[in-house]
Motif scaffolding. Sequence first.
Motif, mmCIF file in Angstrom:
data_model
loop_
_atom_site.group_PDB
_atom_site.id
_atom_site.type_symbol
_atom_site.label_atom_id
_atom_site.label_comp_id
_atom_site.label_asym_id
_atom_site.label_seq_id
_atom_site.Cartn_x
_atom_site.Cartn_y
_atom_site.Cartn_z
ATOM 1 N N ILE A 1 0.761 -1.071 -0.132
ATOM 2 C CA ILE A 1 -0.049 -0.053 -0.094
ATOM 3 C C ILE A 1 0.739 1.210 0.062
ATOM 4 O O ILE A 1 0.606 2.276 -0.524
ATOM 5 C CB ILE A 1 -0.875 0.168 1.202
ATOM 6 N N HIS A 2 2.090 1.181 0.636
ATOM 7 C CA HIS A 2 2.974 2.292 0.694
ATOM 8 C C HIS A 2 3.295 2.514 -0.816
ATOM 9 O O HIS A 2 3.091 3.832 -1.299
ATOM 10 C CB HIS A 2 4.202 1.742 1.360
ATOM 11 N N GLU A 3 3.545 1.565 -1.632
ATOM 12 C CA GLU A 3 4.292 1.563 -2.874
ATOM 13 C C GLU A 3 3.012 2.227 -3.990
ATOM 14 O O GLU A 3 3.249 3.036 -4.701
ATOM 15 C CB GLU A 3 4.573 0.324 -3.636
ATOM 16 N N GLY A 4 1.716 1.748 -3.420
ATOM 17 C CA GLY A 4 0.601 2.220 -4.238
ATOM 18 C C GLY A 4 0.291 3.783 -4.181
ATOM 19 O O GLY A 4 0.248 4.368 -5.121
ATOM 20 N N ILE A 5 0.550 4.231 -2.852
ATOM 21 C CA ILE A 5 0.270 5.377 -2.541
ATOM 22 C C ILE A 5 1.435 6.457 -3.151
ATOM 23 O O ILE A 5 1.152 7.400 -3.730
ATOM 24 C CB ILE A 5 0.053 5.769 -1.098
ATOM 25 N N LYS A 6 2.764 6.057 -2.947
ATOM 26 C CA LYS A 6 3.790 6.635 -3.494
ATOM 27 C C LYS A 6 3.485 6.533 -4.937
ATOM 28 O O LYS A 6 3.957 7.928 -5.470
ATOM 29 C CB LYS A 6 5.110 5.742 -3.085
ATOM 30 N N SER A 7 3.266 5.828 -5.699
ATOM 31 C CA SER A 7 3.164 5.824 -7.141
ATOM 32 C C SER A 7 2.102 6.895 -7.652
ATOM 33 O O SER A 7 2.375 7.641 -8.718
ATOM 34 C CB SER A 7 2.782 4.391 -7.749
ATOM 35 N N ILE A 8 0.903 6.858 -6.769
ATOM 36 C CA ILE A 8 0.317 7.963 -7.110
ATOM 37 C C ILE A 8 0.634 9.560 -6.834
ATOM 38 O O ILE A 8 0.556 10.245 -7.819
ATOM 39 C CB ILE A 8 -0.957 8.017 -6.410
ATOM 40 N N LEU A 9 1.430 9.695 -5.971
ATOM 41 C CA LEU A 9 1.899 10.998 -5.561
ATOM 42 C C LEU A 9 3.198 11.451 -5.884
ATOM 43 O O LEU A 9 3.603 12.416 -5.911
ATOM 44 C CB LEU A 9 1.808 10.964 -3.893
ATOM 45 N N ARG A 10 4.128 10.546 -6.531
ATOM 46 C CA ARG A 10 5.536 10.762 -6.710
ATOM 47 C C ARG A 10 5.732 11.822 -7.853
ATOM 48 O O ARG A 10 6.775 12.538 -7.925
ATOM 49 C CB ARG A 10 6.477 9.518 -7.230
ATOM 50 N N ASN A 11 4.750 12.262 -8.668
ATOM 51 C CA ASN A 11 4.665 12.997 -9.725
ATOM 52 C C ASN A 11 4.762 14.259 -9.394
ATOM 53 O O ASN A 11 5.134 15.283 -9.817
ATOM 54 C CB ASN A 11 3.741 12.649 -10.800
ATOM 55 N N LYS A 12 4.074 14.538 -8.030
ATOM 56 C CA LYS A 12 3.759 15.782 -7.459
ATOM 57 C C LYS A 12 4.887 16.121 -6.215
ATOM 58 O O LYS A 12 5.137 17.093 -5.954
ATOM 59 C CB LYS A 12 2.323 16.175 -7.369
ATOM 60 N N TYR A 13 4.955 14.957 -5.388
ATOM 61 C CA TYR A 13 5.820 15.317 -4.369
ATOM 62 C C TYR A 13 7.047 14.286 -4.525
ATOM 63 O O TYR A 13 6.953 13.194 -4.537
ATOM 64 C CB TYR A 13 4.799 14.732 -3.100
#
Length: 223
Positions: free
Chosen positions: A12-24
């Motif tokens: 789930i860490h990776e899932g959330i990170k994949s969503i956010l990494r383009n902006k954060y």
Amino acid sequence: MKISILCRYPVIHEGIKSILRNKYEDITCFTSIEDCFKTLDSTEDTSLNDTEDTILIITLFKEDLKIIDNILAIKDNYSKLKLLIIDFNESKDMFFKVSKLNVDGYMLGTFAQEDISYALHKISTGTKFYDRELLYRLVEDEPAATITSKNNLGTPLTRRELEILSQLSNGLSNFEIAKNLNISENTVKKHISNIFIKINVKDRTQAIIYAYESGLIAKPLFL
């Protein structure tokens, strides 16, 4: 803005990170509340400047009910840290318990990419965020729900204010409330302002939470 994620499940860490990494770019992850505390405690500046621009995303599952006290401890010790709760348990009881902890945001685990991005944006600007879908579900759980005609003992609200709070709890706009109660929209606005002052809330979402927690939503006012 820095993002930290506290979740027991790495996938789930990776899932959330994949969503956010383009902006954060600055995203850190923790699998336990203890690791999270260690990192916060290791900051050199105890005045909390290091946490002032950080949003901590905490995922909650059924088995995580026991860490709610620890969440409260985070807010007690790091008041400038902003908390976004993602509830994968989708529990009404969980929501009411966590909503008392002065968290900055609360959303269901069924969120879409744009949902979490919007939530983080609102929280970063100092605005509270509560998932509307959960609020709608709370209302749907009691399809006939409205404010009780008994005008619960102890409430500071008048009968008319209770009527308007009932309408708010069903997601109606000021215009719709005015039409339903046969009053002017300006009168509705004044009543809502008085309601917010009397029950010490800042927005409609908090007013709806108050209605449920106070037991005001129970049965139809008019039959």
